[in-house]
Enzyme design. Structure first.
Site, mmCIF file in Angstrom:
data_model
loop_
_atom_site.group_PDB
_atom_site.id
_atom_site.type_symbol
_atom_site.label_atom_id
_atom_site.label_comp_id
_atom_site.label_asym_id
_atom_site.label_seq_id
_atom_site.Cartn_x
_atom_site.Cartn_y
_atom_site.Cartn_z
ATOM 1 N N GLY A 156 78.258 -12.683 43.159
ATOM 2 C CA GLY A 156 78.678 -11.463 43.864
ATOM 3 C C GLY A 156 79.429 -11.787 45.145
ATOM 4 C CE LYS A 201 71.759 -8.673 30.458
ATOM 5 N NZ LYS A 201 71.501 -8.221 31.841
ATOM 6 C CB SER A 219 76.680 -12.066 33.106
ATOM 7 O OG SER A 219 77.689 -12.228 34.064
ATOM 8 C CB SER A 239 74.238 -6.924 27.261
ATOM 9 O OG SER A 239 75.235 -7.504 26.480
ATOM 10 C CG ASN A 251 71.984 -15.105 43.702
ATOM 11 O OD1 ASN A 251 73.096 -14.593 43.502
ATOM 12 N ND2 ASN A 251 71.404 -15.894 42.805
ATOM 13 C CE1 TYR A 287 74.172 -11.684 30.355
ATOM 14 C CE2 TYR A 287 75.112 -10.871 28.309
ATOM 15 C CZ TYR A 287 74.799 -10.685 29.635
ATOM 16 O OH TYR A 287 75.094 -9.487 30.238
ATOM 17 C CG ASP A 300 84.363 -14.160 21.012
ATOM 18 O OD1 ASP A 300 83.648 -13.699 21.931
ATOM 19 O OD2 ASP A 300 85.495 -14.629 21.199
HETATM 20 N N1 UFG Z 1 89.317 -13.041 24.913
HETATM 21 C C1 UFG Z 1 90.490 -13.738 24.729
HETATM 22 N N2 UFG Z 1 91.047 -14.369 25.784
HETATM 23 C C2 UFG Z 1 90.477 -14.347 27.035
HETATM 24 C C3 UFG Z 1 89.277 -13.635 27.215
HETATM 25 C C4 UFG Z 1 88.719 -12.999 26.128
HETATM 26 O O1 UFG Z 1 91.024 -13.801 23.625
HETATM 27 O O2 UFG Z 1 91.038 -14.948 27.967
HETATM 28 C C5 UFG Z 1 88.756 -12.302 23.778
HETATM 29 C C6 UFG Z 1 87.364 -12.742 23.395
HETATM 30 O O3 UFG Z 1 87.425 -13.872 22.554
HETATM 31 C C7 UFG Z 1 86.842 -11.483 22.712
HETATM 32 C C8 UFG Z 1 87.493 -10.350 23.524
HETATM 33 O O4 UFG Z 1 88.622 -10.939 24.155
HETATM 34 O O5 UFG Z 1 87.326 -11.438 21.422
HETATM 35 C C9 UFG Z 1 86.602 -9.756 24.575
HETATM 36 O O6 UFG Z 1 86.078 -10.810 25.364
HETATM 37 P P1 UFG Z 1 85.402 -10.584 26.783
HETATM 38 O O7 UFG Z 1 84.992 -11.927 27.300
HETATM 39 O O8 UFG Z 1 86.255 -9.729 27.628
HETATM 40 O O9 UFG Z 1 84.108 -9.726 26.439
HETATM 41 P P2 UFG Z 1 82.955 -10.053 25.401
HETATM 42 O O10 UFG Z 1 83.092 -9.047 24.318
HETATM 43 O O11 UFG Z 1 82.872 -11.471 25.002
HETATM 44 O O12 UFG Z 1 81.683 -9.883 26.330
HETATM 45 C C10 UFG Z 1 81.205 -8.661 26.747
HETATM 46 C C11 UFG Z 1 80.446 -8.818 28.050
HETATM 47 C C12 UFG Z 1 79.284 -9.755 27.864
HETATM 48 C C13 UFG Z 1 78.423 -9.263 26.753
HETATM 49 C C14 UFG Z 1 79.244 -9.067 25.504
HETATM 50 C C15 UFG Z 1 78.455 -8.427 24.419
HETATM 51 O O13 UFG Z 1 81.325 -9.309 29.024
HETATM 52 O O14 UFG Z 1 78.539 -9.797 29.066
HETATM 53 O O15 UFG Z 1 80.334 -8.195 25.770
HETATM 54 O O16 UFG Z 1 78.734 -9.088 23.239
HETATM 55 F F1 UFG Z 1 77.448 -10.172 26.480
#
Ligand code: UFG
Length: 325
Positions: free
Chosen positions: A36, A145, A77, A117, A32, A141, A282
């Site tokens: 993307g 899933k 997401s 996920s 959509n 989210y 987190d």
């Molecule tokens: N983080 C930071 N600073 C940032 C971005 C992220 O410190 O600017 C930290 C987050 O707090 C976390 C780690 O980096 O501790 C990873 O964060 P991400 O957002 O990169 O990834 P997530 O683990 O939160 O999320 C991923 C997928 C989601 C999915 C999730 C499963 O992107 O779609 O794993 O828990 F739901």
């Protein structure tokens, strides 16, 4: 095969489409374009802009084509958005997905690979996480899933749907053509890379008071090329699969600070860190056991963190502002 890919213009969808084409398949790309990018798909792709909430259009798309299998990656997401706006997430990720399943079945398409996920596990009780770990999601989210995977199970039993759900841990990295361009960007690696790219002067790390070695969260990064490869392996295994689900992780965890150090090593630029308070939702540590995917799909990830960061750095340096549209 003729493979319909939803969310094909998104980050993982564009790489899955790239690999399907390279493998000699035909791609019918649906998106959509909410998140993307049209520019993430080449001109050889049969692209249809459609929202999965538009059930009659989906029926038209399926009834006019011979589709052998579907890869369903389309979804909203952004975890914090799902917390403040669950209605939109359940609508798109669950109801939209149901529309897709119903159109498939009306047209005798019974093979689905679903982008699930690690968030189905919430805060896991033990590490590494296996597929039979309790599923207690901690945000809408992740709940979407879980709900959709359960729907797949019942549709399998009642209607003979064959489905393989792939539970990604932290997808990252890029190919030479396709990389990560989210708005807003919430993921760690692209946010850290903004420092050596000269876009910001520091990275914010959400807390260093977790019970981990350096106090920052630990994640299991998987190269998007390996994730796409798992989709192709799932496609090969889908006939008669019943209902299956596999973790996609590397089995190795890296703390947020280790990721920062890797970006420094790859880019040659030092990255100042500012710690803020914990980000809601987190889990402290998420590391997968992917033994089942290895055993049943023959999937073994080929790339480690250095190659992941290297590829992301190359892509972000080449496409400084991401995709043009
Ligand atoms: N983080 C930071 N600073 C940032 C971005 C992220 O410190 O600017 C930290 C987050 O707090 C976390 C780690 O980096 O501790 C990873 O964060 P991400 O957002 O990169 O990834 P997530 O683990 O939160 O999320 C991923 C997928 C989601 C999915 C999730 C499963 O992107 O779609 O794993 O828990 F739901």
């Amino acid at each position: 095969m003729d493979v319909l890919v939803t969310g094909a213009a998104g980050y993982v969808g564009s790489v899955v489409s790239e690999q399907l084409l390279a493998g000699g398949h035909r791609v019918i790309a649906l998106d959509n374009l909410g998140q993307g990018h049209r520019a993430a798909l080449g001109p050889e792709v049969d692209f249809i802009q459609v929202d999965l909430c538009d059930a009659p259009r989906l029926d038209d798309i399926f009834s006019g084509r011979n589709i052998d299998a579907v890869m369903h990656l389309a979804a909203l997401s952004i975890v914090p958005h799902s917390v403040s706006n669950p209605e939109e997430y359940f609508q798109t990720n669950v109801i939209g997905g149901l529309n897709l399943l119903n159109s498939m079945l009306k047209n005798n398409v019974t093979r689905l690979v679903f982008s699930s996920s690690a968030s189905v596990y919430g805060i896991p009780e033990s590490i590494p996480v296996t597929e039979d770990s309790p599923q207690i999601p901690i945000h809408p989210y992740g709940e979407c899933k879980v709900m959709f995977e359960r729907i797949l199970k019942w549709y399998g039993e009642a209607y003979g749907l064959n489905s393989i759900s792939l539970r990604y841990f932290n997808a990252a990295g890029a190919t030479s053509l396709h990389g990560e361009h989210h708005q807003p960007e919430t993921h760690l690696i692209p946010n850290v890379l903004k420092v050596p790219l000269g876009k910001v002067d520091h990275v914010t790390i959400f807390a260093n008071d977790y019970e981990t070695e350096d106090g920052t969260c630990v994640r299991d990064y998987v190269h998007v090329i390996d994730i796409a490869d798992a989709h192709l392996k799932a496609l090969n295994a889908i006939a008669g699969a019943g209902t299956k689900a596999y973790n996609l992780g590397s089995g190795t965890g890296y703390s947020n600070l280790q990721v920062v150090r890797m970006v420094e090593q790859v880019s040659g630029v030092s990255v100042p860190v500012v710690f803020e308070s914990r980000r809601a939702g987190d889990p402290p540590v998420l590391v997968a056991s992917s033994d089942l995917a290895g055993k049943e799909l023959g999937w073994v990830p080929q790339y480690g963190l250095e190659e992941i960061v290297q590829s992301a750095w190359q892509w972000q340096s080449k496409f400084l502002d991401g995709y043009s549209d």
